[in-house]
Design a protein around this motif. Sequence first.
Motif, PDB file in Angstrom:
ATOM      1  N   ALA A   1      19.357  23.508  49.889  1.00  0.00           N
ATOM      2  CA  ALA A   1      18.975  24.192  51.132  1.00  0.00           C
ATOM      3  C   ALA A   1      20.162  24.954  51.721  1.00  0.00           C
ATOM      4  N   GLU A   2      21.358  24.398  51.571  1.00  0.00           N
ATOM      5  CA  GLU A   2      22.566  25.047  52.089  1.00  0.00           C
ATOM      6  C   GLU A   2      23.070  26.150  51.169  1.00  0.00           C
ATOM      7  N   HIS A   3      22.832  26.009  49.859  1.00  0.00           N
ATOM      8  CA  HIS A   3      23.386  26.928  48.858  1.00  0.00           C
ATOM      9  C   HIS A   3      22.322  27.283  47.833  1.00  0.00           C
ATOM     10  N   ASP A   4      21.302  28.005  48.263  1.00  0.00           N
ATOM     11  CA  ASP A   4      20.214  28.373  47.345  1.00  0.00           C
ATOM     12  C   ASP A   4      20.786  29.096  46.132  1.00  0.00           C
ATOM     13  N   GLY A   5      20.304  28.747  44.961  1.00  0.00           N
ATOM     14  CA  GLY A   5      20.807  29.349  43.737  1.00  0.00           C
ATOM     15  C   GLY A   5      22.091  28.698  43.278  1.00  0.00           C
ATOM     16  N   ILE A   6      22.174  27.381  43.404  1.00  0.00           N
ATOM     17  CA  ILE A   6      23.377  26.628  43.037  1.00  0.00           C
ATOM     18  C   ILE A   6      23.149  25.940  41.695  1.00  0.00           C
ATOM     19  N   THR A   7      24.190  25.844  40.899  1.00  0.00           N
ATOM     20  CA  THR A   7      24.072  25.187  39.595  1.00  0.00           C
ATOM     21  C   THR A   7      24.206  23.674  39.749  1.00  0.00           C
ATOM     22  N   GLN A   8      23.744  22.955  38.735  1.00  0.00           N
ATOM     23  CA  GLN A   8      23.879  21.507  38.742  1.00  0.00           C
ATOM     24  C   GLN A   8      25.351  21.103  38.742  1.00  0.00           C
ATOM     25  N   ALA A   9      26.189  21.837  38.026  1.00  0.00           N
ATOM     26  CA  ALA A   9      27.627  21.530  38.002  1.00  0.00           C
ATOM     27  C   ALA A   9      28.225  21.669  39.398  1.00  0.00           C
ATOM     28  N   ALA A  10      27.817  22.697  40.115  1.00  0.00           N
ATOM     29  CA  ALA A  10      28.323  22.884  41.480  1.00  0.00           C
ATOM     30  C   ALA A  10      27.826  21.770  42.398  1.00  0.00           C
ATOM     31  N   ILE A  11      26.611  21.304  42.165  1.00  0.00           N
ATOM     32  CA  ILE A  11      26.088  20.184  42.959  1.00  0.00           C
ATOM     33  C   ILE A  11      26.922  18.932  42.699  1.00  0.00           C
ATOM     34  N   CYS A  12      27.279  18.695  41.443  1.00  0.00           N
ATOM     35  CA  CYS A  12      28.136  17.548  41.111  1.00  0.00           C
ATOM     36  C   CYS A  12      29.445  17.621  41.883  1.00  0.00           C
ATOM     37  N   THR A  13      30.040  18.795  41.899  1.00  0.00           N
ATOM     38  CA  THR A  13      31.311  18.981  42.597  1.00  0.00           C
ATOM     39  C   THR A  13      31.160  18.745  44.098  1.00  0.00           C
ATOM     40  N   ARG A  14      30.116  19.293  44.683  1.00  0.00           N
ATOM     41  CA  ARG A  14      29.916  19.182  46.137  1.00  0.00           C
ATOM     42  C   ARG A  14      29.545  17.781  46.594  1.00  0.00           C
ATOM     43  N   THR A  15      28.798  17.048  45.769  1.00  0.00           N
ATOM     44  CA  THR A  15      28.284  15.749  46.199  1.00  0.00           C
ATOM     45  C   THR A  15      29.043  14.553  45.644  1.00  0.00           C
ATOM     46  N   GLY A  16      29.804  14.758  44.578  1.00  0.00           N
ATOM     47  CA  GLY A  16      30.483  13.636  43.935  1.00  0.00           C
ATOM     48  C   GLY A  16      29.567  12.828  43.041  1.00  0.00           C
ATOM     49  N   MET A  17      28.333  13.306  42.847  1.00  0.00           N
ATOM     50  CA  MET A  17      27.412  12.599  41.946  1.00  0.00           C
ATOM     51  C   MET A  17      27.706  13.013  40.508  1.00  0.00           C
ATOM     52  N   ASP A  18      27.418  12.111  39.568  1.00  0.00           N
ATOM     53  CA  ASP A  18      27.663  12.425  38.163  1.00  0.00           C
ATOM     54  C   ASP A  18      26.549  13.324  37.612  1.00  0.00           C
ATOM     55  N   LYS A  19      26.825  13.914  36.435  1.00  0.00           N
ATOM     56  CA  LYS A  19      25.895  14.869  35.819  1.00  0.00           C
ATOM     57  C   LYS A  19      24.526  14.269  35.528  1.00  0.00           C
ATOM     58  N   VAL A  20      24.498  13.049  35.056  1.00  0.00           N
ATOM     59  CA  VAL A  20      23.221  12.420  34.705  1.00  0.00           C
ATOM     60  C   VAL A  20      22.362  12.225  35.951  1.00  0.00           C
ATOM     61  N   THR A  21      22.965  11.752  37.032  1.00  0.00           N
ATOM     62  CA  THR A  21      22.228  11.540  38.285  1.00  0.00           C
ATOM     63  C   THR A  21      21.672  12.855  38.814  1.00  0.00           C
ATOM     64  N   VAL A  22      22.498  13.900  38.799  1.00  0.00           N
ATOM     65  CA  VAL A  22      22.057  15.211  39.275  1.00  0.00           C
ATOM     66  C   VAL A  22      20.946  15.748  38.389  1.00  0.00           C
ATOM     67  N   SER A  23      21.114  15.613  37.086  1.00  0.00           N
ATOM     68  CA  SER A  23      20.097  16.102  36.147  1.00  0.00           C
ATOM     69  C   SER A  23      18.760  15.405  36.357  1.00  0.00           C
ATOM     70  N   ARG A  24      18.784  14.087  36.489  1.00  0.00           N
ATOM     71  CA  ARG A  24      17.543  13.333  36.700  1.00  0.00           C
ATOM     72  C   ARG A  24      16.869  13.731  38.009  1.00  0.00           C
ATOM     73  N   ALA A  25      17.658  13.881  39.057  1.00  0.00           N
ATOM     74  CA  ALA A  25      17.093  14.279  40.349  1.00  0.00           C
ATOM     75  C   ALA A  25      16.508  15.685  40.266  1.00  0.00           C
TER      76      ALA A  25
END
Length: 147
Positions: free
Chosen positions: A47-71
């Motif tokens: 919602a804050e960064h429309d058009g964001i990659t999963q890798a960027a989400i990992c960086t911003r949230t501190g969540m790992d790749k698998v968690t982000v991918s599953r979500a």
Amino acid sequence: MSTLRLDDFVPYRLSYTSNLVSEAIARTYESLFGLTIPEWRLVAVIAEHDGITQAAICTRTGMDKVTVSRAAIALTARGLVARAPSPTDRRSHDLALTGEGRALYAQVAPKALELEKQIFGGLGAAELRGFVATLRRIDAIVRGGGN
């Protein structure tokens, strides 16, 4: 030699309190919106960064790749998130909220702020600002970026 008392050990206290807060929020998001904490974090970041990659989400949230991918997969399956090939990275996809995802965010965001107020409302404004500043300072120290 000092004796370690777990209940007075700051890393433990931080983890314990964080878990209590996360569990309280998770119960609310699950019961009201059918969202897990990782799914909610993705919705909020997208919602804050429309058009964001999963890798960027990992960086911003501190969540790992698998968690982000599953979500991301779960949110896409629910029609809340759309995936499109990233124009900057052929191996990646940009994530954006669908209309239904934006509508859900519009419902969840006020509830998130209400929960924050319930949990932290007993702290004064200056105390809360100081607490957040301390957390950010700890983040920086752990990441190796400052004292």
